[in-house]
Design an enzyme around this catalytic site. Structure first.
Site, PDB file in Angstrom:
ATOM      1  N   HIS A 190      39.948  42.431  33.389  1.00 13.25           N
ATOM      2  CA  HIS A 190      41.113  42.498  34.271  1.00 13.25           C
ATOM      3  C   HIS A 190      42.162  43.493  33.789  1.00 13.25           C
ATOM      4  CE1 HIS A 190      43.316  39.751  37.356  1.00 13.25           C
ATOM      5  NE2 HIS A 190      43.682  41.007  37.496  1.00 13.25           N
ATOM      6  N   TYR A 197      43.567  34.259  39.041  1.00 13.35           N
ATOM      7  CA  TYR A 197      43.984  33.812  40.366  1.00 13.35           C
ATOM      8  C   TYR A 197      43.815  32.305  40.563  1.00 13.35           C
ATOM      9  CZ  TYR A 197      43.297  38.809  41.499  1.00 13.35           C
ATOM     10  OH  TYR A 197      43.309  40.180  41.529  1.00 13.35           O
TER      11      TYR A 197
END
Length: 329
Positions: A162, A101
């Site tokens: 992730h 991000y």
């Protein structure tokens, strides 16, 4: 991916379902029958009241995770800190970021500027890919910790892998790095994201810490991922729901709209409440202050058994995913 009948959160008193049910047609049929038999909780079975301060205990850990989180995916640096501050001001105590991000530093700034103690806020980040060696991968994780909570005593509350993409060796390298962080106190808990049954079973071959504390997956009425949810529940793994608002793509769905109107709530509020009543940890995301507040204003109503069954009935299996449905093989 299982479709059809309504789902219920499995009681710990039920006998664990065999792993084989995840990967064979006969097993999937058995799981479907199980879900049909154990439909969504009725109003009478739900806790009398949910609260913004609610937490869940992580498996084999003293750590507790807030039941409502705040997501910052695609929240640009210029607004991320302000959005997090607004969320913290309105009662959120759980923020979910990631290396991918590119806003870990901004999340850390929000914590510092909030005036809240470090222990008052649950902070999560994720590693997307290993760095080429166990030591380099560990250092990549440490870099995230330093961005979020600078200083010698800095830590994150939850560190996730992730994605399972990249193969078994890369998954192992990242998990061993996370175990080292956990051992050193730089992460208070560790887990995975987008992992299917096979990925979590595979971890038994090398993991000292098993099961993972958390599995973060896409979850909402159109993508309920019942196979992996059943497996996680049976093993005590906390289920986090990303994209619980379906990025507003279903805001005008007739079933959702009707339920929202019935309760005098927005579609987004119904979706957050649905996740909470499922026992999941939803991570709604917004950079709009009014919507940040709205997404946490879900504790003055309750979805009844019929509401839950209607929302359960929207499941489209893997076809309902807007990001990714896990692979359970």
């Amino acid at each position: 991916m299982i479709r059809g009948g309504p789902q219920k959160q499995i009681s710990p008193h039920h006998e664990p379902l065999p792993v084989a049910f995840q990967t064979t047609p006969e097993g999937r049929a058995y799981a479907e029958a199980y879900h049909a038999q154990h439909s969504s909780p009725t109003t009478d079975e739900m806790p009398a009241k949910l609260a913004l301060t609610d937490v869940l205990s992580l498996p084999k850990s003293s750590v507790k995770i807030p039941r409502l989180g705040f997501g910052v995916y695609l929240s640009p640096e210029s607004v991320c800190t302000a959005s997090c501050l607004h969320a913290l001001k309105h009662g959120y105590r759980h923020i979910d970021t990631a290396q991918y991000y590119q806003n870990e530093t901004e999340v850390g700034k929000a914590l510092k500027q909030s005036g809240l103690t470090r222990e008052a806020v649950f902070l999560t980040t994720k590693i997307l890919a290993p760095a080429g060696s166990p030591e380099k991968t560990y250092q990549r994780c440490m870099d995230s910790v330093a961005k979020i909570d600078p200083g010698e005593k800095g830590f994150v509350d939850l560190f996730l892998i992730h994605s399972p993409g990249g193969g078994a060796l890369k998954r192992k390298e990242m998990w061993l790095a996370l175990e080292r962080l956990l051992e050193e106190g730089k992460a208070r808990s560790i887990g995975v994201s987008n992992y299917g049954v096979g990925h979590i079973e595979e971890m038994k071959e090398y993991a000292t810490v098993w099961p993972p504390h958390v599995n973060q997956i896409e979850l909402h009425p159109w993508c309920q991922q019942r196979t992996i949810c059943t497996y996680c529940t049976q093993h005590g793994i906390i289920i986090e729901a990303y994209s619980p608002l379906v990025r507003a793509q279903k805001a005008h769905d007739p079933t959702l709209v009707a339920i929202a109107q019935k309760h005098h709530k927005t579609a987004a509020q119904v979706l957050v409440r649905y996740c909470l009543q499922k026992g999941w940890v939803p991570l709604p995301k917004s950079d709009t202050p009014s919507r940040i507040e709205e997404n946490a204003d879900v504790y003055d109503f309750e979805l009844g058994g019929e509401d839950m069954r209607e929302l359960d009935g929207l499941d489209m299996g893997a076809d309902g995913a807007i990001v990714e449905a896990v692979t359970n093989g």
